[in-house]
Design a protein around this motif. Structure first.
Motif: not given
Length: 247
Positions: A3-10, A16-19, A66-67, A96-98
């Motif tokens: 599950x990927x955390x999502x930001x709140x409404x508004x 990246x720091x928030x997540x 991504x971690x 990661x190097x493609x």
């Protein structure tokens, strides 16, 4: 699926720091797919260079999405392919190097049929791996595995190799060892499990001797259910004992 955390409404798109997540939040997220993962396991993978979380000025780990996904990939390759950490790290670094890197093979893995059909029919019910693959899966040395075997914690099957249940035991013994629990401490657990298995066998033995195939099949289902109840009861006993001692 992670599950990927999502930001709140508004609040707009999260940065990246928030997540970024703490190691505890990462543990909760990974346990959806990997129930046996622990904080010590995540720290071990970090120490082995499989993931490099950011650090706050106070020294706390902060994991980016991504971690977390990289950790999930590592755990999947350990669980599904029994690959050594060095091989997993090289594979992920190549991606990661493609680079177009195919998933390496642990080798030596064979299927075991249930004996009711042709070995080549694909009706596999269990997987066996070799000694080298077991060492890689549990992340231990040959000397440590020999010590486990001397205490009866781990043993190959009669046909040779190690089955899926033995791999699980080896991983758990290794995890407990990181907390200082040695094979001599775990021998009592093995003895208790043998006694529980004997008790279950007494209950289902009459069903297994029955001529009716359906009754014999019911014996296997009954044994499995009794084993699950036994594990739950053992866990409840341990939790109750700890609560009494810690309060």
């Amino acid at each position: 699926m992670l599950r990927t955390p999502t930001g709140g409404a508004g609040h707009g798109t999260a940065t990246a720091d928030d997540r970024a997540m703490s190691i505890g939040a990462v543990l909760l997220q990974l346990r959806d797919e990997f129930p046996e993962v622990t904080i010590s396991k995540i720290r071990f993978l970090e120490a082995e260079g499989l993931v490099e979380p950011q650090r706050t000025p106070s020294g706390y780990r902060k994991f980016r999405p991504d971690d977390v996904e990289r950790l999930a990939q590592v755990l999947r390759m350990q669980r599904d392919h029994y690959l050594p950490l060095k091989v997993i790290r090289e594979h992920l670094d190549a991606l990661a190097r493609g680079e177009q890197a195919s998933l390496p093979s642990a080798g030596g893995q064979r299927d075991v049929t249930d004996g009711s059909g042709d070995a080549g029919s694909g009706r596999a019910t269990a997987a066996r791996i070799g000694r080298a693959e077991l060492l890689a899966a549990a992340e231990v040395t040959e000397r440590e595995l020999e010590e486990w075997e001397s205490y009866g914690l781990v043993a190959p099957t009669a046909e040779g190799g190690y089955d899926a249940e033995t791999v699980t035991v080896a991983k758990l013994v290794a995890d407990l060892g990181r907390f200082g629990l040695e094979p001599r401490h775990l021998r009592a657990m093995r003895g208790a499990a043998e006694r529980e298995a004997g008790l279950i066998e007494q209950v289902v033995a009459p069903l297994r001797r029955h001529r009716n195939p359906q009754t014999r099949a019911h014996a296997e289902a009954t044994a499995k259910e009794l084993a699950e109840l036994s594990v739950r009861l053992h866990s409840a006993f341990v939790q109750t004992a700890l609560r009494i001692r810690l309060h």
